[in-house]
Design a protein around this motif. Sequence first.
Motif, PDB file in Angstrom:
ATOM      1  N   LYS A  26       0.834  -1.209   0.000  1.00  0.00           N
ATOM      2  CA  LYS A  26       0.000   0.000   0.000  1.00  0.00           C
ATOM      3  C   LYS A  26       0.870   1.260   0.000  1.00  0.00           C
ATOM      4  O   LYS A  26       0.577   2.233  -0.695  1.00  0.00           O
ATOM      5  CB  LYS A  26      -0.931  -0.020   1.213  1.00  0.00           C
ATOM      6  CG  LYS A  26      -2.005   1.028   1.166  1.00  0.00           C
ATOM      7  CD  LYS A  26      -3.027   0.796   2.262  1.00  0.00           C
ATOM      8  CE  LYS A  26      -4.158   1.795   2.155  1.00  0.00           C
ATOM      9  NZ  LYS A  26      -5.229   1.517   3.108  1.00  0.00           N
ATOM     10  N   VAL A  29       2.317   1.853  -3.543  1.00  0.00           N
ATOM     11  CA  VAL A  29       1.299   2.431  -4.430  1.00  0.00           C
ATOM     12  C   VAL A  29       1.074   3.904  -4.081  1.00  0.00           C
ATOM     13  O   VAL A  29       0.960   4.756  -4.969  1.00  0.00           O
ATOM     14  CB  VAL A  29      -0.020   1.631  -4.348  1.00  0.00           C
ATOM     15  CG1 VAL A  29      -1.130   2.333  -5.136  1.00  0.00           C
ATOM     16  CG2 VAL A  29       0.172   0.208  -4.853  1.00  0.00           C
ATOM     17  N   ASP A  30       1.050   4.217  -2.784  1.00  0.00           N
ATOM     18  CA  ASP A  30       0.774   5.587  -2.352  1.00  0.00           C
ATOM     19  C   ASP A  30       1.900   6.560  -2.703  1.00  0.00           C
ATOM     20  O   ASP A  30       1.675   7.759  -2.752  1.00  0.00           O
ATOM     21  CB  ASP A  30       0.489   5.629  -0.849  1.00  0.00           C
ATOM     22  CG  ASP A  30      -0.295   6.870  -0.455  1.00  0.00           C
ATOM     23  OD1 ASP A  30      -1.295   7.185  -1.143  1.00  0.00           O
ATOM     24  OD2 ASP A  30       0.096   7.530   0.529  1.00  0.00           O
ATOM     25  N   VAL A  35      -3.592   6.541  -2.938  1.00  0.00           N
ATOM     26  CA  VAL A  35      -4.232   5.241  -2.733  1.00  0.00           C
ATOM     27  C   VAL A  35      -5.633   5.376  -2.132  1.00  0.00           C
ATOM     28  O   VAL A  35      -6.491   4.518  -2.347  1.00  0.00           O
ATOM     29  CB  VAL A  35      -3.310   4.323  -1.888  1.00  0.00           C
ATOM     30  CG1 VAL A  35      -3.305   4.722  -0.435  1.00  0.00           C
ATOM     31  CG2 VAL A  35      -3.681   2.875  -2.052  1.00  0.00           C
ATOM     32  N   SER A  76      -5.364  -0.902  -3.936  1.00  0.00           N
ATOM     33  CA  SER A  76      -5.462  -0.163  -2.678  1.00  0.00           C
ATOM     34  C   SER A  76      -5.627  -1.055  -1.456  1.00  0.00           C
ATOM     35  O   SER A  76      -5.452  -0.596  -0.332  1.00  0.00           O
ATOM     36  CB  SER A  76      -6.642   0.811  -2.729  1.00  0.00           C
ATOM     37  OG  SER A  76      -7.852   0.096  -2.884  1.00  0.00           O
ATOM     38  N   HIS A 109      -6.804   9.324  -9.640  1.00  0.00           N
ATOM     39  CA  HIS A 109      -5.898   8.771  -8.627  1.00  0.00           C
ATOM     40  C   HIS A 109      -4.747   9.712  -8.277  1.00  0.00           C
ATOM     41  O   HIS A 109      -3.887   9.351  -7.483  1.00  0.00           O
ATOM     42  CB  HIS A 109      -5.371   7.413  -9.090  1.00  0.00           C
ATOM     43  CG  HIS A 109      -6.459   6.406  -9.284  1.00  0.00           C
ATOM     44  ND1 HIS A 109      -6.559   5.630 -10.412  1.00  0.00           N
ATOM     45  CD2 HIS A 109      -7.518   6.073  -8.505  1.00  0.00           C
ATOM     46  CE1 HIS A 109      -7.620   4.844 -10.316  1.00  0.00           C
ATOM     47  NE2 HIS A 109      -8.225   5.106  -9.176  1.00  0.00           N
TER      48      HIS A 109
END
Length: 140
Positions: A26, A29-30, A35, A76, A109
């Motif tokens: 996570k 991705v963030d 996310v 996410s 996003h």
Amino acid sequence: MLEHMTDALIEVEADTLEHVFELAAKALVDVMIDVSRVDSKQELHIDVDGYDMENLLYNWLEYIMIILVSDHIALSKFNVSIDKPDGKYSTQYRLHAKAYGEPLNLEKHNYKVEIKGVTYHMMSIKESDGKYRLTFLLDL
């Protein structure tokens, strides 16, 4: 202190090894997108192997990055289980995961920055007092 301004040092902590791997994905991705704006519209099944725990983490994070960059799927939420080698039938660590997300939309996003790669530099997985702490460096 980071050696380069284009590195991101990530540290996550959790009560279980599986949860700390979920938080690591996570966090990766963030770094690239927001996310919190990703809806869980589709489910992916992921299996990753590693010859040790650091290699498993590296392969896991690389796989998540490839899904985002190459397959254009924003993730996410992650549910991870990890099988440790038994020495008799298996010499590999194996991670099984369900990942949830939706097709990548750069506007929705809120695209932030490109990750060039996951590195082994400064990577560590430690357990102390019932908590797991995981550290890794991303090359931006």
